[in-house]
Design a protein around this motif. Sequence first.
Motif, PDB file in Angstrom:
ATOM      1  N   PRO A   1     108.231 -15.342 -71.852  1.00  0.00           N
ATOM      2  CA  PRO A   1     107.720 -14.193 -71.228  1.00  0.00           C
ATOM      3  C   PRO A   1     106.136 -14.249 -71.535  1.00  0.00           C
ATOM      4  CG  PRO A   1     108.723 -13.144 -73.205  1.00  0.00           C
ATOM      5  CD  PRO A   1     109.294 -14.582 -73.053  1.00  0.00           C
ATOM      6  N   VAL A   2     105.233 -14.067 -70.500  1.00  0.00           N
ATOM      7  CA  VAL A   2     103.812 -14.180 -70.680  1.00  0.00           C
ATOM      8  C   VAL A   2     102.944 -12.989 -70.186  1.00  0.00           C
ATOM      9  CG1 VAL A   2     103.604 -16.875 -71.137  1.00  0.00           C
ATOM     10  CG2 VAL A   2     103.348 -15.848 -68.668  1.00  0.00           C
ATOM     11  N   GLY A   3     103.830 -11.957 -69.831  1.00  0.00           N
ATOM     12  CA  GLY A   3     103.270 -10.847 -69.362  1.00  0.00           C
ATOM     13  C   GLY A   3     104.207  -9.930 -68.693  1.00  0.00           C
TER      14      GLY A   3
ATOM     15  N   VAL B   1      95.585 -19.286 -62.671  1.00  0.00           N
ATOM     16  CA  VAL B   1      96.134 -17.906 -62.690  1.00  0.00           C
ATOM     17  C   VAL B   1      95.671 -17.513 -61.106  1.00  0.00           C
ATOM     18  CG1 VAL B   1      96.486 -15.755 -63.322  1.00  0.00           C
ATOM     19  CG2 VAL B   1      96.332 -17.426 -64.946  1.00  0.00           C
ATOM     20  N   ALA B   2      96.763 -17.127 -60.357  1.00  0.00           N
ATOM     21  CA  ALA B   2      96.276 -16.723 -58.925  1.00  0.00           C
ATOM     22  C   ALA B   2      95.329 -15.474 -59.049  1.00  0.00           C
ATOM     23  CB  ALA B   2      97.582 -16.026 -58.360  1.00  0.00           C
TER      24      ALA B   2
ATOM     25  N   ARG C   1      95.309  -9.546 -66.325  1.00  0.00           N
ATOM     26  CA  ARG C   1      96.305  -9.283 -66.735  1.00  0.00           C
ATOM     27  C   ARG C   1      96.770  -9.676 -68.058  1.00  0.00           C
ATOM     28  NH1 ARG C   1     101.334  -9.821 -63.141  1.00  0.00           N
ATOM     29  NH2 ARG C   1     102.411  -8.736 -64.704  1.00  0.00           N
ATOM     30  N   GLY C   2      95.682 -11.010 -68.649  1.00  0.00           N
ATOM     31  CA  GLY C   2      96.281 -11.689 -69.768  1.00  0.00           C
ATOM     32  C   GLY C   2      97.011 -12.682 -69.691  1.00  0.00           C
TER      33      GLY C   2
END
Length: 191
Positions: A10-12, A108-109, A115-116
């Motif tokens: 998980p990264v967020g 990142v999109a 969102r980190g």
Amino acid sequence: MILRKIKESPVGTGVILRPIAIGDAKTLSAAYVANRRHLEPWEPVRPESFFTVEGQTERIDGLLRQAADGNLVPLVMESAQDGLIVGAITLSGISLGPFCSSYVGYWVAGDQQGRGLATAALERVCEIAREIVGLHRIEASTLIDNTTSQRVLKKCGFETIGDAPQYLHINGEWRDSRLFQRILHDHAPAL
């Protein structure tokens, strides 16, 4: 093969980091189409085929061949909710022996900014580089005016090591870059 040793992480909230797969061509193509304008200032000029499923299938196949040779670790950030790709991060130019180093690049999109995700993914990739790949350091570069990415790198312990004039051909012109590195450990290289 390094990719087989990397588990989903998980990264967020609701986003996982995992190795790229050939089956990602459709969702990766859609992500690049949706983020074309967002990424354009920071990337090389892409041929139209890059934005197609076929183009991404060919690209992913090449990435996986490089990964099998130990030269690359290509990962994607995927929404656990709908399976859409919302970013990518890659270790490239892996060199072992006395150098034990690699480059990292990520995106990142546009609708996922703030969102980190880049910070969390980069931290995880540093762990992978140290613990699985066995690297001593990682190098990154940003365009001089990409302060958002520079903040991510600094949050993750990267230090500025200098500026490189006309370092990369980005968005149709040679651009100056700021170079960063993170030392991962001080152990001797594996023999």
